[in-house]
Scaffold this active site. Structure first.
Site, PDB file in Angstrom:
ATOM      1  N   GLY A  39       2.868   2.544  -2.230  1.00  0.00           N
ATOM      2  CA  GLY A  39       3.332   2.982  -3.558  1.00  0.00           C
ATOM      3  C   GLY A  39       2.664   4.250  -4.053  1.00  0.00           C
TER       4      GLY A  39
ATOM      5  N   GLY B 111       0.737  -1.259   0.000  1.00  0.00           N
ATOM      6  CA  GLY B 111       0.000   0.000   0.000  1.00  0.00           C
ATOM      7  C   GLY B 111       0.766   1.308   0.000  1.00  0.00           C
TER       8      GLY B 111
ATOM      9  N   CYS C 108      -0.415   3.442  -6.052  1.00  0.00           N
ATOM     10  CA  CYS C 108      -1.143   2.327  -5.450  1.00  0.00           C
ATOM     11  C   CYS C 108      -2.403   2.835  -4.770  1.00  0.00           C
ATOM     12  CB  CYS C 108      -0.213   1.688  -4.421  1.00  0.00           C
ATOM     13  SG  CYS C 108      -1.049   0.581  -3.327  1.00  0.00           S
TER      14      CYS C 108
HETATM   15  P1  5GP Z   1       6.748   3.818  -5.577  1.00  0.00           P
HETATM   16  O1  5GP Z   1       8.227   3.729  -5.548  1.00  0.00           O
HETATM   17  O2  5GP Z   1       6.219   4.335  -6.873  1.00  0.00           O
HETATM   18  O3  5GP Z   1       6.181   4.535  -4.386  1.00  0.00           O
HETATM   19  O4  5GP Z   1       6.216   2.307  -5.411  1.00  0.00           O
HETATM   20  C1  5GP Z   1       6.521   1.303  -6.342  1.00  0.00           C
HETATM   21  C2  5GP Z   1       5.831   0.032  -5.925  1.00  0.00           C
HETATM   22  O5  5GP Z   1       4.397   0.177  -5.927  1.00  0.00           O
HETATM   23  C3  5GP Z   1       6.046  -1.168  -6.850  1.00  0.00           C
HETATM   24  O6  5GP Z   1       7.287  -1.749  -6.734  1.00  0.00           O
HETATM   25  C4  5GP Z   1       4.905  -2.085  -6.431  1.00  0.00           C
HETATM   26  O7  5GP Z   1       5.206  -2.849  -5.282  1.00  0.00           O
HETATM   27  C5  5GP Z   1       3.804  -1.113  -6.064  1.00  0.00           C
HETATM   28  N1  5GP Z   1       2.790  -1.043  -7.128  1.00  0.00           N
HETATM   29  C6  5GP Z   1       2.991  -0.887  -8.449  1.00  0.00           C
HETATM   30  N2  5GP Z   1       1.816  -0.857  -9.111  1.00  0.00           N
HETATM   31  C7  5GP Z   1       0.855  -1.019  -8.191  1.00  0.00           C
HETATM   32  C8  5GP Z   1      -0.568  -1.091  -8.255  1.00  0.00           C
HETATM   33  O8  5GP Z   1      -1.199  -0.960  -9.295  1.00  0.00           O
HETATM   34  N3  5GP Z   1      -1.222  -1.304  -7.083  1.00  0.00           N
HETATM   35  C9  5GP Z   1      -0.539  -1.453  -5.903  1.00  0.00           C
HETATM   36  N4  5GP Z   1      -1.258  -1.709  -4.812  1.00  0.00           N
HETATM   37  N5  5GP Z   1       0.791  -1.345  -5.802  1.00  0.00           N
HETATM   38  C10 5GP Z   1       1.473  -1.144  -6.934  1.00  0.00           C
END
Ligand code: 5GP
Length: 346
Positions: A183, A181, A186
């Protein structure tokens, strides 16, 4: 029903307290680490920052650019065997240590993984990735993958609690991916109410993993180099980035021009955009759990990497860590109610 009353923390809830140090300059800090793994005999050396296995982040172009700097890429799972063949025949063998092949847990996913590893047996890292790593079927899949590939380094996730980290490590994972959660694209916490603040997840999961001789990746929620430093300070062995590496030349994602400005599309892998692109739409029993956004085009990824690594070296000098390895031991977090001064924006 039960309530746990101790407050769980995110990156925004803390800062790292500076400490007296003998380091004269940031240039004295080494960010490279060496890891031995719980199951795989491989020894890995590099800078433990990873590009996420999203098709607008973890592309072949990103993998080549990051491997050049000894950073890691979990390449997204939507490339075919032929594309892997072309990619691997165009890069030096030394880069193989900085690349993971990602897979889901369906039969077709494992068939594709088998095809890729048969053609390219020198690839050493497998990333088994599902949104919810709590199912028994997932742990069984990890177990079967370990039986099929005894020498590969297996990454498995995502989970956020110590008992599940232990179960995945005992099932055959070398490294467990932690984050539900946090991300940037996300929406799981909004759609389901489920999640765990990332800093506490790292602290609790790294403790569980290190007790067994495994490692963890902090996955998601970093929006600045300072957050990456906090993740390492909390005990993460690796830190995975999505949004911070999106929008570059190497990132993939449709380019959009508007009012003389350029943007690149960036979306969650469970967003309706990703599901429409890769599996023909959102199945009628589920909801989209990801956003689709446009991020300003940022050019090559190299200056972004330099900014991140420079920030991290600076953190290390503030707490007197000559090596990234020492950062956790030298970190004292302070609870805060403020972060940066936002009166001006750059
Ligand atoms: P960020 O670095 O952009 O904050 O987080 C990246 C991470 O978000 C990814 O490695 C993956 O674990 C998560 N993530 C990517 N796409 C999705 C999505 O559509 N839904 C959710 N719940 N998490 C995602």
């Amino acid at each position: 029903m039960r309530i746990e009353y101790d407050i769980k923390l995110g990156f925004k809830d803390v800062m790292i307290r500076p400490k007296r140090s003998t380091l004269k300059s940031r240039s004295q800090v080494t960010l490279e680490r060496e890891f031995k793994f719980l199951h795989s005999p491989l020894v890995w050396k590099g800078i433990p920052i990873m590009a996420a296995n999203m098709d607008t982040v973890g592309t072949f172009d990103m993998a080549a650019a990051l491997a050049e700097k000894k950073l890691f890429t979990t390449v997204h799972k939507h490339y075919g065997v032929e594309e892997w063949n072309t990619f691997t025949s165009n890069i030096p063998k030394a880069y193989y240590n900085y690349i993971a092949v990602s897979t889901g847990i369906s039969r077709s996913d494992s068939e594709k993984l088998k095809g890729i590893l048969q053609h390219m047996p020198s690839l050493q890292f497998i990333c088994i990735d599902v949104a919810n790593g709590y199912s028994e079927y997932f742990a069984d899949f990890v177990k079967r993958t370990r039986e099929n590939y005894p020498n590969k380094v297996i990454i498995a996730g995502n989970v956020v609690t110590g008992e599940m980290v232990e179960e995945l490590l005992l099932s055959g994972a070398d490294i467990v991916k932690v984050g539900i959660g946090p991300g940037s694209v996300c929406t799981t916490r909004v759609k389901t109410g489920v999640g765990y603040p990332q800093l506490s997840a790292i602290i609790e999961c790294s403790d569980a993993a290190h007790g067994l001789g495994g490692q963890i990746i902090s996955d998601g929620g970093c929006s600045s180099p300072g957050d990456i430093a906090k993740a390492f300070g909390a005990g993460a062995d690796f830190v995975m980035l999505g949004g911070m590496l999106a929008g570059h030349n190497e990132s993939g994602g449709e380019i959009i021009e508007r009012n003389g400005k350029s943007f690149r599309k960036f979306y969650g892998m469970s967003s309706s955009t990703a599901m429409t692109k890769h599996i023909g739409g959102v199945a009628d029993y589920r909801a989209s759990e990801g956003k689709t956004v446009e991020v300003p085009y940022k050019g090559e990824v190299e200056p972004t990497i330099q900014d991140i690594l420079g920030g991290l070296r600076s953190t290390c000098t503030y707490v007197g860590a000559a090596r990234l390895k020492e950062l956790t031991k030298r970190t004292t977090f302070i609870r805060v109610n403020e972060q940066e001064n936002q009166i001006y924006s750059e």
